[in-house]
Design an enzyme around this catalytic site. Sequence first.
Site, PDB file in Angstrom:
ATOM      1  N   HIS A  91       0.801  -1.220   0.000  1.00 55.36           N
ATOM      2  CA  HIS A  91       0.000   0.000   0.000  1.00 55.36           C
ATOM      3  C   HIS A  91       0.838   1.278   0.000  1.00 55.36           C
ATOM      4  O   HIS A  91       0.300   2.358  -0.042  1.00 55.36           O
ATOM      5  CB  HIS A  91      -0.955   0.020   1.202  1.00 55.36           C
ATOM      6  CG  HIS A  91      -0.251   0.275   2.503  1.00 55.36           C
ATOM      7  ND1 HIS A  91       0.454  -0.687   3.166  1.00 55.36           N
ATOM      8  CD2 HIS A  91      -0.118   1.411   3.232  1.00 55.36           C
ATOM      9  CE1 HIS A  91       0.975  -0.168   4.267  1.00 55.36           C
ATOM     10  NE2 HIS A  91       0.647   1.097   4.335  1.00 55.36           N
TER      11      HIS A  91
HETATM   12  C1  UD1 Z   1      -2.089   5.414   5.880  1.00 55.00           C
HETATM   13  C2  UD1 Z   1      -0.769   5.918   6.481  1.00 55.00           C
HETATM   14  C3  UD1 Z   1       0.302   4.838   6.360  1.00 55.00           C
HETATM   15  C4  UD1 Z   1      -0.163   3.532   6.964  1.00 55.00           C
HETATM   16  C5  UD1 Z   1      -1.486   3.137   6.323  1.00 55.00           C
HETATM   17  C6  UD1 Z   1      -2.013   1.881   6.962  1.00 55.00           C
HETATM   18  C7  UD1 Z   1      -0.312   8.319   6.281  1.00 55.00           C
HETATM   19  C8  UD1 Z   1       0.523   9.326   5.581  1.00 55.00           C
HETATM   20  N1  UD1 Z   1      -0.255   7.082   5.757  1.00 55.00           N
HETATM   21  O1  UD1 Z   1      -1.898   5.250   4.492  1.00 55.00           O
HETATM   22  O2  UD1 Z   1       1.470   5.260   7.047  1.00 55.00           O
HETATM   23  O3  UD1 Z   1       0.810   2.542   6.732  1.00 55.00           O
HETATM   24  O4  UD1 Z   1      -2.439   4.198   6.518  1.00 55.00           O
HETATM   25  O5  UD1 Z   1      -3.095   1.338   6.258  1.00 55.00           O
HETATM   26  O6  UD1 Z   1      -0.962   8.636   7.246  1.00 55.00           O
HETATM   27  N2  UD1 Z   1      -9.473   4.790   2.195  1.00 55.00           N
HETATM   28  C9  UD1 Z   1     -10.652   4.100   2.094  1.00 55.00           C
HETATM   29  N3  UD1 Z   1     -11.148   3.521   3.227  1.00 55.00           N
HETATM   30  C10 UD1 Z   1     -10.521   3.588   4.418  1.00 55.00           C
HETATM   31  C11 UD1 Z   1      -9.290   4.247   4.502  1.00 55.00           C
HETATM   32  C12 UD1 Z   1      -8.773   4.848   3.373  1.00 55.00           C
HETATM   33  O7  UD1 Z   1     -11.267   4.016   1.036  1.00 55.00           O
HETATM   34  O8  UD1 Z   1     -11.050   3.072   5.410  1.00 55.00           O
HETATM   35  C13 UD1 Z   1      -8.933   5.492   1.038  1.00 55.00           C
HETATM   36  C14 UD1 Z   1      -8.796   6.998   1.353  1.00 55.00           C
HETATM   37  O9  UD1 Z   1      -9.965   7.695   1.100  1.00 55.00           O
HETATM   38  C15 UD1 Z   1      -7.671   7.392   0.449  1.00 55.00           C
HETATM   39  C16 UD1 Z   1      -6.799   6.142   0.368  1.00 55.00           C
HETATM   40  O10 UD1 Z   1      -7.615   5.035   0.796  1.00 55.00           O
HETATM   41  O11 UD1 Z   1      -8.142   7.673  -0.845  1.00 55.00           O
HETATM   42  C17 UD1 Z   1      -5.577   6.280   1.239  1.00 55.00           C
HETATM   43  O12 UD1 Z   1      -5.938   6.519   2.607  1.00 55.00           O
HETATM   44  P1  UD1 Z   1      -4.995   7.414   3.572  1.00 55.00           P
HETATM   45  O13 UD1 Z   1      -5.503   7.317   4.956  1.00 55.00           O
HETATM   46  O14 UD1 Z   1      -4.841   8.778   2.984  1.00 55.00           O
HETATM   47  O15 UD1 Z   1      -3.576   6.748   3.468  1.00 55.00           O
HETATM   48  P2  UD1 Z   1      -3.137   5.209   3.496  1.00 55.00           P
HETATM   49  O16 UD1 Z   1      -2.605   4.872   2.161  1.00 55.00           O
HETATM   50  O17 UD1 Z   1      -4.227   4.343   4.056  1.00 55.00           O
END
Ligand code: UD1
Length: 367
Positions: free
Chosen positions: A207
């Site tokens: 991821h």
């Molecule tokens: C985040 C953390 C990362 C951690 C990871 C664990 C930061 C910078 N990154 O990355 O360090 O290793 O979490 O999983 O804080 N989304 C969904 N559903 C959810 C959560 C996220 O659809 O429940 C989507 C969000 O809307 C976004 C994407 O996934 O478009 C990324 O989510 P985001 O929380 O920004 O970062 P992660 O890649 O999950």
Amino acid sequence: MTFKIISVVGARPNFVKIAPLDREFKKHPEIQHLICHTGQHYDKNMSDDFFKQLGITQPAYNLGISGGSHATQVADILKAFEQVLLKENPHLVIVPGDVNSTLAAALAASKLGYPIAHIEAGLRSFDRTMPEEINRLLTDQISDLLFVTEKSALTNLEKEGIDSSKVFFTGNIMIDSLIHQKEQIQATEILKQYQLENGNFAIATFHRPSNVDDEKKLNQLVNFINEVSSRIQLILPLHPRTRNRLESFELMARINNQIILSEPLSYISFLSLIEKARLVITDSGGIQEETSFLKIPCVTVRDNTERPVTVEVGTNYLAGTDFNNALNIVNQILNNQHKKGQIPELWDGKTAERIYQHISHYLNLRA
Ligand code: UD1
């Protein structure tokens, strides 16, 4: 005297790190522990299921902030959490890990002069293109209590000029969660659900933006997992970020159809698969630690790790993102030519207890 503590969590790995401390605080009536969920992770299987399985107190606040650019995410949490602080006036704010929620909450607390405890302080990848590295560096600079999981963190913090009287080597709190849930992890029937054979499959998770946000890199990653799947049955739970990218780059159809694709798994199901796997391939931070504790070989497809003890003492291999190298390591493991590993120091299930002792001492001195 009672002490009010607010812990701020937002993303999946935070939940695993706060659960043991929440449990520990419940044993001590002088502590009033409130949880503030920023909302960064919000899907049921990325958040609610973790709260339930890990028995974490329901959040007193949910800020409902997710998605958007990193700057927007941090700024929105900073503003919303400031209101929580003004209302609650806590004695201490706890922030675990290195996600955007960690930094944003620490910054809000620091601006208002509230003391901050950082759990999992001092880890460094020395790669400032990683958003987490910036979150770690800045959070540590403004923290008052820094709890570290491995000794490399002590050296890093010393080099950055952090006063050693604020830093405590308390061990790895994620391992507290794992040890606490061990029976349930062993009892689950997840292998049947996916028709997997104990010890005869691999599990992979990706991821990191550096692996999945770039089309060329993601394409190479798909080639790599397809290669692995020709050697051993592979299961691939897809993080929402990874699924989005695979879809937008139209790479889903290129994934070998022998690979089992799943939604993100619950804590117990995921750990159960790790425990029974022949090997794990990942770009996660926490999984390098969990595999080391469980002595399952782990191939980390990143150019650096902020958790060097997992390579030096544990079962982790830092393969880089040259996938030929990663494939060679996978082959070595499948030929049983891999290191057996030891459990790193103080990864013993008692970290929350040690952290509580330091927090209690600190709060009583300030009272
Ligand atoms: C985040 C953390 C990362 C951690 C990871 C664990 C930061 C910078 N990154 O990355 O360090 O290793 O979490 O999983 O804080 N989304 C969904 N559903 C959810 C959560 C996220 O659809 O429940 C989507 C969000 O809307 C976004 C994407 O996934 O478009 C990324 O989510 P985001 O929380 O920004 O970062 P992660 O890649 O999950």
